[in-house]
Design an enzyme around this catalytic site. Structure first.
Site, short mmCIF file in Angstrom:
data_model
loop_
_atom_site.label_atom_id
_atom_site.label_comp_id
_atom_site.label_asym_id
_atom_site.label_seq_id
_atom_site.Cartn_x
_atom_site.Cartn_y
_atom_site.Cartn_z
N ASP A 166 32.08 41.87 32.60
CA ASP A 166 33.29 41.04 32.62
C ASP A 166 32.80 39.59 32.45
O ASP A 166 31.61 39.31 32.62
CB ASP A 166 34.00 41.24 33.96
CG ASP A 166 35.16 40.29 34.14
OD1 ASP A 166 35.96 40.14 33.20
OD2 ASP A 166 35.27 39.70 35.23
N ASP A 219 34.94 36.16 33.27
CA ASP A 219 35.39 35.23 34.31
C ASP A 219 34.99 35.73 35.70
O ASP A 219 35.38 36.82 36.10
CB ASP A 219 36.92 35.08 34.25
CG ASP A 219 37.42 34.44 32.96
OD1 ASP A 219 36.85 33.41 32.56
OD2 ASP A 219 38.38 34.96 32.36
N GLY A 262 41.32 39.62 36.51
CA GLY A 262 41.22 40.77 35.62
C GLY A 262 42.53 41.14 34.94
O GLY A 262 42.58 42.07 34.14
N ARG A 274 47.05 37.36 30.78
CA ARG A 274 47.83 36.13 30.98
C ARG A 274 49.33 36.44 31.14
O ARG A 274 49.98 35.94 32.07
CB ARG A 274 47.61 35.20 29.79
CG ARG A 274 48.07 33.78 30.01
CD ARG A 274 47.90 32.98 28.73
NE ARG A 274 46.58 33.15 28.15
CZ ARG A 274 46.27 32.93 26.87
NH1 ARG A 274 47.18 32.52 26.04
NH2 ARG A 274 45.04 33.13 26.44
N SER A 311 40.30 38.28 28.69
CA SER A 311 40.61 36.90 28.29
C SER A 311 40.62 36.74 26.77
O SER A 311 39.71 37.20 26.09
CB SER A 311 39.59 35.93 28.88
OG SER A 311 39.80 34.65 28.33
N ASN A 348 40.32 33.86 25.59
CA ASN A 348 39.45 32.69 25.41
C ASN A 348 37.97 33.06 25.48
O ASN A 348 37.11 32.17 25.48
CB ASN A 348 39.76 31.64 26.48
CG ASN A 348 41.16 31.07 26.34
OD1 ASN A 348 41.48 30.43 25.33
ND2 ASN A 348 42.03 31.32 27.31
N ASP A 369 34.10 41.37 38.95
CA ASP A 369 34.42 40.65 40.19
C ASP A 369 35.85 40.94 40.66
O ASP A 369 36.26 40.40 41.68
CB ASP A 369 34.29 39.12 40.00
CG ASP A 369 35.37 38.57 39.09
OD1 ASP A 369 35.60 39.17 38.02
OD2 ASP A 369 36.00 37.56 39.45
C1 BG6 Z 1 40.56 37.42 33.11
C2 BG6 Z 1 40.87 36.62 34.35
O1 BG6 Z 1 39.18 37.41 32.86
O2 BG6 Z 1 41.25 36.87 31.98
C3 BG6 Z 1 42.37 36.56 34.57
O3 BG6 Z 1 40.25 37.25 35.48
C4 BG6 Z 1 43.03 35.98 33.33
O4 BG6 Z 1 42.65 35.80 35.71
C5 BG6 Z 1 42.66 36.83 32.12
O5 BG6 Z 1 44.43 35.96 33.48
C6 BG6 Z 1 43.29 36.34 30.82
O6 BG6 Z 1 42.67 35.17 30.44
P1 BG6 Z 1 43.15 34.21 29.26
O7 BG6 Z 1 41.95 33.32 29.09
O8 BG6 Z 1 43.41 35.06 28.06
O9 BG6 Z 1 44.37 33.50 29.72
MG MG Z 2 36.59 38.57 36.32
#
Ligand code: BG6
Ligand code: MG
Length: 216
Positions: free
Chosen positions: A8, A10, A45, A48, A115, A117, A169
């Site tokens: 993972d 984040d 996890g 969004r 994510s 991002n 996590d």
């Molecule tokens: C996960 C985070 O890795 O990514 C979440 O733990 C988050 O909290 C999710 O909402 C989505 O992320 P992003 O960057 O696409 O908004």
């Molecule tokens: Mg995480």
């Protein structure tokens, strides 16, 4: 035998959870919804769009799909500002050494993050080249606890799920690993992640060989 490591992003490789928290907190304040670090635990996890649903549920508010898309966009714009300054110094302790050791020991390495991002963050951290496969929020339909992200990760590494171990996590991510037929190493405390087969505070001082010997 374990041949693949699925990470993972984040909260495992980089401490971006407080930045997600800050961006959600600011949006929550604008909407007049109380939001604490404890509330944010349930966001870990989770995609969004799903996080926004949790926030709106908490505030008992409803919006049209277009307005929800705009709110998600606002949260992400703020989050992108916050992660814009990330450098390799933001990697959690021991992460580069662990990834190097994993390569040296011959493991295949994959990213499994919901994510959208993730690619941007890997570039900022300068660790893209470590990964044989990157599965992120842009390539999946269902977020954790659905196992899709890790099943696609194992497949992209050319491995069976049982040949992979997941590093996570979040409780949702540990559940996703298990639903995919993989063991999970929790990054955190056993109290917070009781379902993980093994829990570690972080990667400092560890190598995959040593860690995995404790998993069996
Ligand atoms: C996960 C985070 O890795 O990514 C979440 O733990 C988050 O909290 C999710 O909402 C989505 O992320 P992003 O960057 O696409 O908004
Ligand atoms: Mg995480």
């Amino acid at each position: 035998m374990i041949r693949g490591l699925l990470f993972d992003l984040d909260g495992v490789l980089v401490n971006t959870n407080p930045l997600h928290y800050q961006a959600w907190k600011e949006l929550a304040e604008e909407l007049g919804i109380p939001f604490t670090p404890k509330d944010h635990e349930a966001f870990l996890g989770v995609s969004r769009a799903q996080c926004l649903e949790l926030l709106l549920q908490k505030g008992n508010q409803s919006f049209s799909p277009q307005e929800k898309a705009r709110l998600c966009g606002r949260k992400n714009d703020r989050y992108r500002e916050l992660i814009g300054g990330l450098t390799p110094a933001a990697l959690l302790p021991g992460v580069p050494e662990f990834l190097k050791a994993a390569r040296a020991e011959g493991y295949r390495i994959g990213l499994g993050s919901v994510s959208k991002n993730a690619g941007f963050i890997l570039e900022k951290l300068k660790i893209t080249a470590f990964f044989d496969a990157v599965i992120d929020g842009t390539g999946i339909l269902s977020g954790k606890p659905d196992p899709e992200v890790f099943l696609k990760g194992a497949q992209a590494l050319g491995l069976l799920p049982e040949q992979c171990v997941v590093f996570e996590d979040s409780a949702a991510g540990i559940e996703a690993a298990h639903r995919g037929g993989m063991k999970a190493v929790g990054i955190g405390t056993p109290q917070r992640l009781p379902a993980a087969e093994l829990t570690i505070p972080g990667f400092a001082g560890l190598t995959p060989a040593v860690l995995l010997s404790k998993l069996v």
